[in-house]
Scaffold this active site. Sequence first.
Site, PDB file in Angstrom:
ATOM      1  N   GLU A 209      31.822  23.635 -49.471  1.00 13.72           N
ATOM      2  CA  GLU A 209      30.437  23.381 -49.927  1.00 13.72           C
ATOM      3  C   GLU A 209      30.133  24.113 -51.229  1.00 13.72           C
ATOM      4  O   GLU A 209      29.367  23.613 -52.062  1.00 13.72           O
ATOM      5  CB  GLU A 209      29.435  23.766 -48.833  1.00 13.72           C
ATOM      6  CG  GLU A 209      29.550  22.939 -47.553  1.00 13.72           C
ATOM      7  CD  GLU A 209      29.416  21.436 -47.738  1.00 13.72           C
ATOM      8  OE1 GLU A 209      28.706  21.010 -48.671  1.00 13.72           O
ATOM      9  OE2 GLU A 209      30.036  20.685 -46.968  1.00 13.72           O
TER      10      GLU A 209
ATOM     11  N   HIS B   8      30.999  21.980 -54.037  1.00 13.10           N
ATOM     12  CA  HIS B   8      29.918  21.029 -54.358  1.00 13.10           C
ATOM     13  C   HIS B   8      28.794  21.727 -55.121  1.00 13.10           C
ATOM     14  O   HIS B   8      28.275  21.193 -56.107  1.00 13.10           O
ATOM     15  CB  HIS B   8      29.346  20.408 -53.085  1.00 13.10           C
ATOM     16  CG  HIS B   8      30.240  19.419 -52.418  1.00 13.10           C
ATOM     17  ND1 HIS B   8      30.955  18.457 -53.096  1.00 13.10           N
ATOM     18  CD2 HIS B   8      30.533  19.222 -51.097  1.00 13.10           C
ATOM     19  CE1 HIS B   8      31.651  17.722 -52.233  1.00 13.10           C
ATOM     20  NE2 HIS B   8      31.411  18.167 -51.004  1.00 13.10           N
TER      21      HIS B   8
HETATM   22  N1  TQI Z   1      29.545  17.160 -45.237  1.00 15.71           N
HETATM   23  C1  TQI Z   1      29.824  16.304 -46.322  1.00 15.71           C
HETATM   24  C2  TQI Z   1      30.694  17.062 -47.365  1.00 15.71           C
HETATM   25  O1  TQI Z   1      30.367  18.207 -47.686  1.00 15.71           O
HETATM   26  C3  TQI Z   1      28.549  15.863 -46.989  1.00 15.71           C
HETATM   27  C4  TQI Z   1      28.856  14.980 -48.136  1.00 15.71           C
HETATM   28  C5  TQI Z   1      29.340  13.727 -48.084  1.00 15.71           C
HETATM   29  C6  TQI Z   1      28.760  15.321 -49.491  1.00 15.71           C
HETATM   30  N2  TQI Z   1      29.534  13.264 -49.338  1.00 15.71           N
HETATM   31  C7  TQI Z   1      29.202  14.215 -50.204  1.00 15.71           C
HETATM   32  C8  TQI Z   1      28.337  16.453 -50.150  1.00 15.71           C
HETATM   33  C9  TQI Z   1      29.263  14.231 -51.584  1.00 15.71           C
HETATM   34  C10 TQI Z   1      28.395  16.460 -51.526  1.00 15.71           C
HETATM   35  C11 TQI Z   1      28.872  15.355 -52.231  1.00 15.71           C
HETATM   36  O2  TQI Z   1      31.672  16.492 -47.807  1.00 15.71           O
HETATM   37  S1  TQI Z   1      30.587  17.328 -44.007  1.00 15.71           S
HETATM   38  C12 TQI Z   1      34.145  18.632 -45.088  1.00 15.71           C
HETATM   39  C13 TQI Z   1      35.464  18.009 -45.341  1.00 15.71           C
HETATM   40  C14 TQI Z   1      31.880  18.348 -44.522  1.00 15.71           C
HETATM   41  C15 TQI Z   1      33.106  17.814 -44.744  1.00 15.71           C
HETATM   42  O3  TQI Z   1      29.886  18.042 -43.010  1.00 15.71           O
HETATM   43  O4  TQI Z   1      31.110  16.055 -43.654  1.00 15.71           O
HETATM   44  C16 TQI Z   1      33.957  19.982 -45.198  1.00 15.71           C
HETATM   45  C17 TQI Z   1      31.684  19.685 -44.638  1.00 15.71           C
HETATM   46  F1  TQI Z   1      35.837  18.190 -46.571  1.00 15.71           F
HETATM   47  F2  TQI Z   1      36.394  18.530 -44.619  1.00 15.71           F
HETATM   48  F3  TQI Z   1      35.402  16.760 -45.071  1.00 15.71           F
HETATM   49  C18 TQI Z   1      32.729  20.526 -44.977  1.00 15.71           C
HETATM   50 CL1  TQI Z   1      35.262  21.033 -45.559  1.00 15.71          CL
HETATM   51 ZN    ZN Z   2      32.410  17.431 -49.376  1.00 16.42          ZN
END
Ligand code: TQI
Ligand code: ZN
Length: 172
Positions: A130, A133
């Site tokens: 995160e 991001h």
């Molecule tokens: N959250 C998503 C992510 O952080 C939210 C999201 C989707 C997002 N598309 C995005 C955020 C584009 C910013 C830009 O990717 S999650 C992972 C991983 C998530 C997913 O809860 O699905 C991780 C949180 F990468 F493993 F898929 C942490 Cl590490």
């Molecule tokens: Zn992500």
Amino acid sequence: LYSYFPGQPSWPRSKKSLRYAITATSQTTIDGATLSAVFARAFARWAEATTLNFTETAREADADITIGFYGGDHGDGEGFDGPLGTLAHAFSPTDGRFHLDAAEAWVAGGDVSVASSEAAVDLESVAVHEIGHLLGLGHSSVEGAIMYPTITSRTRKVDLASDDVVGIQSLY
Ligand code: TQI
Ligand code: ZN
Ligand code: CA
Ligand code: ZN
């Protein structure tokens, strides 16, 4: 390969020090000292790869980045969904909001691979992703990258891959 958000937003090049506050913790049972240590380690991964530095502040008004745990709908149109599914989300620069789903079986500082719940999620691993991001990275197509959009529960993945490093170094 790494990617950026549309329009390639980043923190201003002149701003090398970013402050973060851990503001919403009433919905987690993890204690404050543990949270501070886990997020400090996660930010340190990105500080090592860039000229940026990150410090925790107790004052939300001073913070560029705010971190908190929320359950279900929490007012930003992207409600959380209970255990697994969406774990957390962070907004692109320079928004600074980083929200974690309070319903996850978070493991902080321990060995997630031996956690009792099948759904256990390593907090530091999610934080490193995160923060990517928050700094302006989108998802990567490289499987070993921190920014690759898949994580398995009961897995720890906190080391930046060279793809993550090249991506962040071309942004800052
Ligand atoms: N959250 C998503 C992510 O952080 C939210 C999201 C989707 C997002 N598309 C995005 C955020 C584009 C910013 C830009 O990717 S999650 C992972 C991983 C998530 C997913 O809860 O699905 C991780 C949180 F990468 F493993 F898929 C942490 Cl590490
Ligand atoms: Zn992500
Ligand atoms: Ca969830
Ligand atoms: Zn949110």
